[in-house]
Design a protein around this motif. Structure first.
Motif, PDB file in Angstrom:
ATOM      1  N   LYS A 474      64.573 -37.720  89.907  1.00  0.00           N
ATOM      2  CA  LYS A 474      64.500 -36.253  89.768  1.00  0.00           C
ATOM      3  C   LYS A 474      65.383 -36.057  88.271  1.00  0.00           C
ATOM      4  N   ALA A 475      64.681 -35.104  87.594  1.00  0.00           N
ATOM      5  CA  ALA A 475      65.160 -34.909  86.219  1.00  0.00           C
ATOM      6  C   ALA A 475      65.382 -33.204  86.075  1.00  0.00           C
ATOM      7  N   ILE A 476      66.712 -32.855  85.750  1.00  0.00           N
ATOM      8  CA  ILE A 476      66.786 -31.456  85.331  1.00  0.00           C
ATOM      9  C   ILE A 476      67.359 -31.605  83.991  1.00  0.00           C
ATOM     10  N   THR A 477      66.971 -30.517  83.441  1.00  0.00           N
ATOM     11  CA  THR A 477      67.317 -30.059  82.150  1.00  0.00           C
ATOM     12  C   THR A 477      68.020 -28.693  81.883  1.00  0.00           C
ATOM     13  N   TYR A 478      69.115 -28.660  81.309  1.00  0.00           N
ATOM     14  CA  TYR A 478      69.670 -27.371  81.074  1.00  0.00           C
ATOM     15  C   TYR A 478      69.191 -27.084  79.595  1.00  0.00           C
ATOM     16  N   PHE A 479      68.956 -25.602  79.339  1.00  0.00           N
ATOM     17  CA  PHE A 479      68.735 -25.222  78.127  1.00  0.00           C
ATOM     18  C   PHE A 479      69.283 -23.620  77.949  1.00  0.00           C
ATOM     19  N   THR A 480      69.899 -23.273  76.909  1.00  0.00           N
ATOM     20  CA  THR A 480      70.414 -21.957  76.728  1.00  0.00           C
ATOM     21  C   THR A 480      69.255 -21.307  75.496  1.00  0.00           C
ATOM     22  N   ASN A 481      69.867 -20.096  75.007  1.00  0.00           N
ATOM     23  CA  ASN A 481      69.124 -19.632  74.133  1.00  0.00           C
ATOM     24  C   ASN A 481      68.687 -20.033  73.001  1.00  0.00           C
ATOM     25  N   GLU A 482      70.009 -20.804  72.393  1.00  0.00           N
ATOM     26  CA  GLU A 482      69.546 -21.628  71.306  1.00  0.00           C
ATOM     27  C   GLU A 482      68.565 -22.758  71.385  1.00  0.00           C
ATOM     28  N   ASP A 483      68.444 -23.228  72.425  1.00  0.00           N
ATOM     29  CA  ASP A 483      67.572 -24.133  72.795  1.00  0.00           C
ATOM     30  C   ASP A 483      66.146 -23.849  73.007  1.00  0.00           C
ATOM     31  N   ALA A 484      65.829 -22.503  72.978  1.00  0.00           N
ATOM     32  CA  ALA A 484      64.510 -21.678  73.500  1.00  0.00           C
ATOM     33  C   ALA A 484      63.604 -21.975  72.415  1.00  0.00           C
ATOM     34  N   PRO A 485      63.817 -22.237  70.983  1.00  0.00           N
ATOM     35  CA  PRO A 485      62.763 -22.570  70.182  1.00  0.00           C
ATOM     36  C   PRO A 485      62.012 -24.024  70.340  1.00  0.00           C
ATOM     37  N   PHE A 486      62.656 -25.017  70.941  1.00  0.00           N
ATOM     38  CA  PHE A 486      62.232 -26.239  71.164  1.00  0.00           C
ATOM     39  C   PHE A 486      61.900 -26.576  72.545  1.00  0.00           C
ATOM     40  N   LEU A 487      61.836 -25.457  73.282  1.00  0.00           N
ATOM     41  CA  LEU A 487      61.459 -25.661  74.804  1.00  0.00           C
ATOM     42  C   LEU A 487      60.060 -25.904  74.796  1.00  0.00           C
ATOM     43  N   LYS A 488      59.155 -25.209  73.939  1.00  0.00           N
ATOM     44  CA  LYS A 488      57.501 -25.665  74.347  1.00  0.00           C
ATOM     45  C   LYS A 488      57.380 -27.241  73.999  1.00  0.00           C
ATOM     46  N   THR A 489      58.060 -27.845  73.095  1.00  0.00           N
ATOM     47  CA  THR A 489      57.906 -29.284  73.104  1.00  0.00           C
ATOM     48  C   THR A 489      58.213 -30.255  74.277  1.00  0.00           C
ATOM     49  N   ILE A 490      59.357 -29.953  74.925  1.00  0.00           N
ATOM     50  CA  ILE A 490      59.788 -30.291  76.304  1.00  0.00           C
ATOM     51  C   ILE A 490      58.724 -29.998  77.503  1.00  0.00           C
ATOM     52  N   ALA A 491      58.460 -28.810  77.451  1.00  0.00           N
ATOM     53  CA  ALA A 491      57.223 -28.301  78.535  1.00  0.00           C
ATOM     54  C   ALA A 491      56.117 -28.994  78.456  1.00  0.00           C
ATOM     55  N   ASN A 492      55.793 -29.155  77.079  1.00  0.00           N
ATOM     56  CA  ASN A 492      54.266 -30.182  77.015  1.00  0.00           C
ATOM     57  C   ASN A 492      54.389 -31.442  77.741  1.00  0.00           C
ATOM     58  N   VAL A 493      55.592 -32.125  77.726  1.00  0.00           N
ATOM     59  CA  VAL A 493      55.885 -33.341  78.328  1.00  0.00           C
ATOM     60  C   VAL A 493      55.855 -33.086  79.906  1.00  0.00           C
ATOM     61  N   LEU A 494      56.319 -32.168  80.253  1.00  0.00           N
ATOM     62  CA  LEU A 494      56.219 -31.917  81.900  1.00  0.00           C
ATOM     63  C   LEU A 494      54.890 -31.816  82.246  1.00  0.00           C
ATOM     64  N   LEU A 495      54.242 -30.980  81.378  1.00  0.00           N
ATOM     65  CA  LEU A 495      52.579 -30.743  81.798  1.00  0.00           C
ATOM     66  C   LEU A 495      52.011 -31.989  81.904  1.00  0.00           C
TER      67      LEU A 495
END
Length: 576
Positions: A474-495
């Motif tokens: 199980k892996a959990i990643t915390y993200f803040t408003n400052e990390d939002a611009p890079f969220l799409k990159t990690i989301a593609n890995v999840l997909l």
């Protein structure tokens, strides 16, 4: 009826006539000839109540079937029970044997590109048939619990056994270490001190790893394979470097496992030669070929001047730039990719958790740890001060068995932290990227990215500490408003790995190249809880003032003693 009597002592009444059939299950004196009921031995559970198959060892249905067969002797015992049991045991042994002989089912698609790619192997026994691998290596494999080769092993081992260069990209926890250790030791044949062939003098194989912890782990795996033979396998350090300064000692070394900087310093000092090296392995190649290590790696490879030197690179991720550098180093290489490139195993359940800002992460983590979780758990942060600060905060908040590991600790402290983790004494390990590379803790169930990863490769390596060797994670990643611009990159890995992603994340714009370079470089405070810093400066100032006053008092006392001594000596002189 002992169990029934014990159950009925509490004062509750039980209608034995109504539940006559159930009562007969506990009655050992009566024989029920109408039904095929398994008769337990004295002190054993009845078969019908043995839900977890403790008494029968998982063979309850088979026993019922054997007991229900017609025919028996004068005592009502089936005459062919013993024969049936032997037949059933034989069937079970045949089933186990067939399971071992079945070819492994590939869980991941394996792609091998290059000229004249060798056929893959489906069992370790094929190595002995095709390449005359020493039997003791296969025996040590079996003793270590290895039964069948994984995807990277079944394709990578034959390539290396045929003296070809290889670049292997395989997810974390799929057995990359064994896929190069086994062919290297098989090709070396026997220790240099025992071989009769002319193999030259000096080190014959070099394995490079980015961290001391990973090098130590590779060394341990190498020792498992070397059992029964007097291999000289050296984990390069300050102590071993001084020992190898003696030429008669280093000429008998077979394999060196080291980090690049330590090896380069020995080469520059002239206390090590690599002219006889036949095999060079780069583990975690994406890290080894980045700007920090590239010049050191190139210097080590340049020192390996043997004409038939074989080179191989292994990693869970390999960016395009690092892959180009790797391919330029190799000679007629074969590229092996297991699964999808730069994608973690689907066994890891990944999720993204939004926290408003950096100070909100600590309460979120404490709330998570207050609920039942599966230790041991890894928590990754971005810097060494934040790792120390978070570990302190968790201890202050009553989280048990918290430990910390980062590169700022001494070598002894890091070794002790890893040892406690392996013994199961650490339930929560707070770490920086030093543990994200190659470290194999088979029991790690969960990973939390407290700070957003610096790149996709960093993310894949971090969460790859769990879900290893076929286990779920199980892996959990915390993200803040400052990390939002890079969220799409990690989301593609999840997909790509099959984990669910909220629709709103997928609608985010794709970050530009400039943005991607800034990923993970968000400036964060050294302390994870600024509230704990309130009054800290005043406390430090007060402590320094007290220490200063103590020093002044000590100096005044010393001056008084010196003045007393001087006065005494002066009075003695006048009296004389």
């Amino acid at each position: 009826m002992e169990a029934f009597q014990l159950l009925s002592r509490g004062g509750a009444k039980f209608d034995k006539k109504r539940f006559k059939e159930d009562v007969q299950l506990f009655d050992k004196t009566k024989q029920d000839k109408g039904k095929a009921v398994a008769r337990p031995a004295d002190g054993d559970l009845p078969a019908e109540l043995d839900f977890f198959k403790y008494a029968q060892g998982g063979s309850y249905k088979r026993s019922l079937k054997a007991d229900g067969e017609e025919g028996g002797d004068a005592n009502g015992e089936p005459s062919d029970r013993r024969k049936k049991r032997k037949l059933n045991d034989g069937d079970a042994e045949e089933a186990e044997q067939s399971d071992e002989d079945d070819p492994p089912m590939p869980r991941h698609r394996v792609t091998a590109k290059g000229s004249n790619v060798p056929d893959h192997i489906e069992s370790f026994q094929q190595m002995q048939e095709r390449y005359q691998t020493p039997p003791y290596l296969l025996a040590n494999l079996t003793q270590s619990g290895y039964k069948r080769p994984t995807g990277v092993q079944s394709h990578g081992i034959p390539i290396l056994m045929e003296s070809r260069d290889v670049a292997a990209i395989s997810p974390t926890g799929t057995g990359k270490t064994l896929s190069y250790l086994l062919p290297v030791m098989s090709l070396l044949g026997s220790p240099i001190s025992r071989t009769k062939a002319d193999v030259g003098t000096g080190v014959r194989a070099v394995i490079l790893a980015p961290t001391r912890e990973l090098a130590h782990q590779i060394h341990n795996e190498c020792l498992k394979l070397a059992q029964g033979r007097k291999w000289r396998i050296v984990l390069f350090s300050k102590a071993t470097a001084s020992t190898l300064a003696d030429k008669s000692v280093r000429d008998k070394v077979d394999i060196i496992i080291s980090s690049p900087l330590r090896l380069v310093s020995a080469l520059q000092a002239g206390s090590l030669e690599l002219h006889n090296v036949r095999h060079v392995i780069l583990d975690e190649a994406d890290r080894m070929l980045d700007a920090e290590f590239l010049s050191q790696v190139q210097e080590v490879i340049a020192a390996c001047t043997h004409p038939e030197v074989q080179k191989a690179v292994f990693s869970a991720t390999l960016p395009a730039g690092a892959e180009r550098v790797a391919m330029s180093m190799l000679r007629d290489p074969i590229r092996v990719v297991v699964g999808l490139k730069d994608t973690p195993l689907p066994l890891i359940a990944q999720s993204l958790t939004y926290v408003a800002d950096d100070p909100s992460k600590l309460p979120t983590l404490l709330q998570y740890l207050s609920q039942p979780y599966n230790p041991p758990l890894l928590v990754f942060v971005s810097t060494q001060p934040r790792a120390t600060s978070l570990a302190e905060e968790l201890v202050l908040n009553g989280v048990p068995n918290v430990d910390c590991l980062h590169a700022g600790m001494t070598h002894k402290e890091r070794e002790d932290a890893v040892a406690r983790m392996r013994r199961g004494e650490s339930w929560v390990m707070v770490s920086t990227e030093v543990m994200a590379r190659g470290m194999d803790f088979k029991g790690v169930r969960e990973v939390i990215n407290y700070d957003f990863p610096q790149s996709v490769q960093s993310y894949v390596h971090r969460i790859g500490r769990t879900g290893r060797a076929g286990r779920e994670g199980k892996a959990i990643t915390y993200f803040t408003n400052e990390d939002a611009p890079f969220l799409k990159t990690i989301a593609n890995v999840l997909l790509q790995s099959g984990s669910p992603v909220p629709e709103w994340i997928m609608k985010l714009p794709k970050p530009s190249k400039m943005k991607r370079r800034q990923m993970g470089k968000v400036k964060r405070a050294e302390a994870v809880n600024n509230a704990s810093r309130i009054g800290r400066n005043d406390a430090i100032k007060k402590r320094d003032m007290i220490a200063g006053s103590k020093r002044r008092k000590e100096k005044d006392g010393q001056r008084k003693q010196e003045s007393v001594v001087e006065e005494g000596s002066h009075s003695e002189g006048t009296d004389a």
